[in-house]
Design a protein around this motif. Structure first.
Motif, PDB file in Angstrom:
ATOM      1  N   ASP A 152      61.076  49.126  47.065  1.00 25.31           N
ATOM      2  CA  ASP A 152      60.527  50.423  47.142  1.00 25.31           C
ATOM      3  C   ASP A 152      61.102  51.500  46.061  1.00 25.31           C
ATOM      4  OD1 ASP A 152      58.796  52.230  48.282  1.00 25.31           O
ATOM      5  OD2 ASP A 152      60.410  53.254  49.379  1.00 25.31           O
ATOM      6  N   MET A 153      62.385  51.092  45.810  1.00 23.92           N
ATOM      7  CA  MET A 153      62.921  51.934  44.764  1.00 23.92           C
ATOM      8  C   MET A 153      62.441  51.714  43.376  1.00 23.92           C
ATOM      9  SD  MET A 153      66.833  51.503  42.987  1.00 23.92           S
ATOM     10  CE  MET A 153      66.443  49.775  42.300  1.00 23.92           C
ATOM     11  N   VAL A 154      61.847  50.374  43.038  1.00 27.46           N
ATOM     12  CA  VAL A 154      61.178  50.360  41.890  1.00 27.46           C
ATOM     13  C   VAL A 154      59.958  50.810  41.958  1.00 27.46           C
ATOM     14  CG1 VAL A 154      60.059  48.439  40.564  1.00 27.46           C
ATOM     15  CG2 VAL A 154      62.484  48.103  41.536  1.00 27.46           C
ATOM     16  N   LEU A 155      59.306  50.617  43.216  1.00 26.11           N
ATOM     17  CA  LEU A 155      57.900  51.298  43.044  1.00 26.11           C
ATOM     18  C   LEU A 155      58.020  53.130  42.806  1.00 26.11           C
ATOM     19  CD1 LEU A 155      54.731  50.858  44.054  1.00 26.11           C
ATOM     20  CD2 LEU A 155      55.549  51.565  46.331  1.00 26.11           C
ATOM     21  N   GLN A 156      58.992  53.468  43.446  1.00 27.10           N
ATOM     22  CA  GLN A 156      58.962  54.793  43.015  1.00 27.10           C
ATOM     23  C   GLN A 156      59.425  55.230  41.585  1.00 27.10           C
ATOM     24  OE1 GLN A 156      58.518  56.939  45.565  1.00 27.10           O
ATOM     25  NE2 GLN A 156      58.511  55.108  46.689  1.00 27.10           N
ATOM     26  N   PHE A 157      60.108  54.121  40.729  1.00 25.08           N
ATOM     27  CA  PHE A 157      60.175  54.628  39.304  1.00 25.08           C
ATOM     28  C   PHE A 157      58.748  54.208  38.886  1.00 25.08           C
ATOM     29  CE2 PHE A 157      64.764  53.510  40.065  1.00 25.08           C
ATOM     30  CZ  PHE A 157      65.117  54.850  39.401  1.00 25.08           C
ATOM     31  N   ILE A 158      57.796  53.652  39.329  1.00 28.70           N
ATOM     32  CA  ILE A 158      56.668  53.455  38.826  1.00 28.70           C
ATOM     33  C   ILE A 158      55.643  54.623  39.217  1.00 28.70           C
ATOM     34  CG2 ILE A 158      54.403  52.346  39.196  1.00 28.70           C
ATOM     35  CD1 ILE A 158      56.044  49.576  39.898  1.00 28.70           C
ATOM     36  N   TYR A 159      56.184  55.058  40.274  1.00 33.89           N
ATOM     37  CA  TYR A 159      55.327  56.640  40.465  1.00 33.89           C
ATOM     38  C   TYR A 159      55.703  57.441  39.740  1.00 33.89           C
ATOM     39  CZ  TYR A 159      52.918  54.180  44.595  1.00 33.89           C
ATOM     40  OH  TYR A 159      52.565  53.476  45.353  1.00 33.89           O
ATOM     41  N   LEU A 160      57.085  57.541  39.464  1.00 35.15           N
ATOM     42  CA  LEU A 160      57.512  58.624  38.513  1.00 35.15           C
ATOM     43  C   LEU A 160      57.039  58.498  37.128  1.00 35.15           C
ATOM     44  CD1 LEU A 160      59.809  60.835  38.031  1.00 35.15           C
ATOM     45  CD2 LEU A 160      61.347  59.134  37.348  1.00 35.15           C
ATOM     46  N   LEU A 218      55.168  45.430  51.208  1.00 36.70           N
ATOM     47  CA  LEU A 218      54.723  46.583  51.012  1.00 36.70           C
ATOM     48  C   LEU A 218      54.730  47.043  49.713  1.00 36.70           C
ATOM     49  CD1 LEU A 218      56.368  48.333  54.092  1.00 36.70           C
ATOM     50  CD2 LEU A 218      54.291  47.651  53.971  1.00 36.70           C
ATOM     51  N   PHE A 219      55.526  46.728  48.758  1.00 31.14           N
ATOM     52  CA  PHE A 219      55.684  46.987  47.510  1.00 31.14           C
ATOM     53  C   PHE A 219      54.507  46.255  46.849  1.00 31.14           C
ATOM     54  CE2 PHE A 219      56.522  45.174  43.094  1.00 31.14           C
ATOM     55  CZ  PHE A 219      56.533  46.031  42.427  1.00 31.14           C
ATOM     56  N   SER A 220      54.029  45.097  47.029  1.00 25.91           N
ATOM     57  CA  SER A 220      52.839  44.528  46.408  1.00 25.91           C
ATOM     58  C   SER A 220      51.768  45.101  46.925  1.00 25.91           C
ATOM     59  CB  SER A 220      52.892  42.948  46.853  1.00 25.91           C
ATOM     60  OG  SER A 220      54.038  42.526  46.383  1.00 25.91           O
ATOM     61  N   ALA A 221      51.466  45.526  48.186  1.00 27.68           N
ATOM     62  CA  ALA A 221      50.443  46.163  48.588  1.00 27.68           C
ATOM     63  C   ALA A 221      50.165  47.433  48.106  1.00 27.68           C
ATOM     64  CB  ALA A 221      50.376  46.094  50.280  1.00 27.68           C
ATOM     65  N   SER A 222      51.176  48.212  47.832  1.00 31.05           N
ATOM     66  CA  SER A 222      51.192  49.508  47.305  1.00 31.05           C
ATOM     67  C   SER A 222      50.748  49.402  45.835  1.00 31.05           C
ATOM     68  CB  SER A 222      52.489  50.166  47.431  1.00 31.05           C
ATOM     69  OG  SER A 222      52.890  50.424  48.751  1.00 31.05           O
ATOM     70  N   ILE A 223      51.165  48.559  45.135  1.00 32.15           N
ATOM     71  CA  ILE A 223      50.798  48.214  43.727  1.00 32.15           C
ATOM     72  C   ILE A 223      49.157  48.041  43.756  1.00 32.15           C
ATOM     73  CG2 ILE A 223      50.671  46.790  41.651  1.00 32.15           C
ATOM     74  CD1 ILE A 223      53.195  48.586  42.037  1.00 32.15           C
ATOM     75  N   LEU A 224      48.728  47.249  44.755  1.00 27.30           N
ATOM     76  CA  LEU A 224      47.252  46.813  44.753  1.00 27.30           C
ATOM     77  C   LEU A 224      46.537  48.273  45.312  1.00 27.30           C
ATOM     78  CD1 LEU A 224      44.681  45.110  44.985  1.00 27.30           C
ATOM     79  CD2 LEU A 224      45.339  44.534  47.309  1.00 27.30           C
ATOM     80  N   ALA A 225      47.046  49.000  46.220  1.00 23.66           N
ATOM     81  CA  ALA A 225      46.270  49.850  46.709  1.00 23.66           C
ATOM     82  C   ALA A 225      46.200  51.184  45.689  1.00 23.66           C
ATOM     83  CB  ALA A 225      46.963  50.393  48.084  1.00 23.66           C
TER      84      ALA A 225
END
Length: 181
Positions: free
Chosen positions: A49-57, A120-127
């Motif tokens: 999720d931390m990595v996901l937040q950096f993607i969103y940043l 959740l990370f993987s599903a969030s990337i897809l979504a």
């Protein structure tokens, strides 16, 4: 509940409010929110999720730059549906990402809830991808993902994010300056 969680949550709410008003300031609040969430996730060992937040940043910086240049994209009604072959490919890509991310998290001894965090990370990337390209099915992913994140945050001790359903008020509401539905 830490002050960082509270500030991140307030910034996330301000992001959504300002986004709906098409204010350039939204990106500042959104980016601050995801940066603080990334720190919080690091602190409780939710590394995917931390990595996901950096993607969103990164997405937030791109959104800010695009808006600053005057490239506000109008929300259109050209929402699409996935074809059966696209659903299969999306599922395969997401499952592959889940497996690889889980394996990576298992290499980090302090990682918590690796299977769930990586799913959740993987599903969030897809979504995010589906939402960016205006596929209606993005909501079929976001709703269960947001609910699962609320539970994961609760288990991780990030109660403010859990109670405010942090995931539904962050940058996933308008990735890449596109809102679907």
């Amino acid at each position: 509940m830490s002050s960082i969680e509270i500030i991140a949550s307030i910034c996330g709410i301000l992001y959504v409010v300002l986004m709906t008003r098409r204010s350039l300031l939204c990106w500042h609040f959104g980016n601050l929110s995801v940066a603080l969430i990334a720190y919080s996730c690091f602190r409780v060992h939710l590394y995917a999720d931390m990595v996901l937040q950096f993607i969103y940043l990164f997405v937030g910086v791109v959104g800010f730059v695009r808006w600053k240049k005057g490239e506000k994209e109008e929300v259109g009604h050209n929402v699409r549906r996935l074809k059966a072959s696209e659903i299969q490919l999306s599922a395969l890509a997401t499952l592959t990402a889940w497996g690889l991310t889980t394996w990576a998290l298992w290499q980090i001894p302090t990682s918590r809830y690796a299977l769930v965090d990586s799913a959740l990370f993987s599903a969030s990337i897809l979504a995010t991808w589906l939402q960016t390209y205006k596929y209606l099915e993005n909501w079929m992913i976001w709703i269960p993902v947001n609910l699962a994140y609320a539970v994961l945050y609760w288990l991780g001790g990030l109660w403010a994010y859990s109670l405010l359903d942090r995931k539904s008020t962050r940058l996933n509401s308008s990735h890449a300056n596109i809102s679907v539905c």
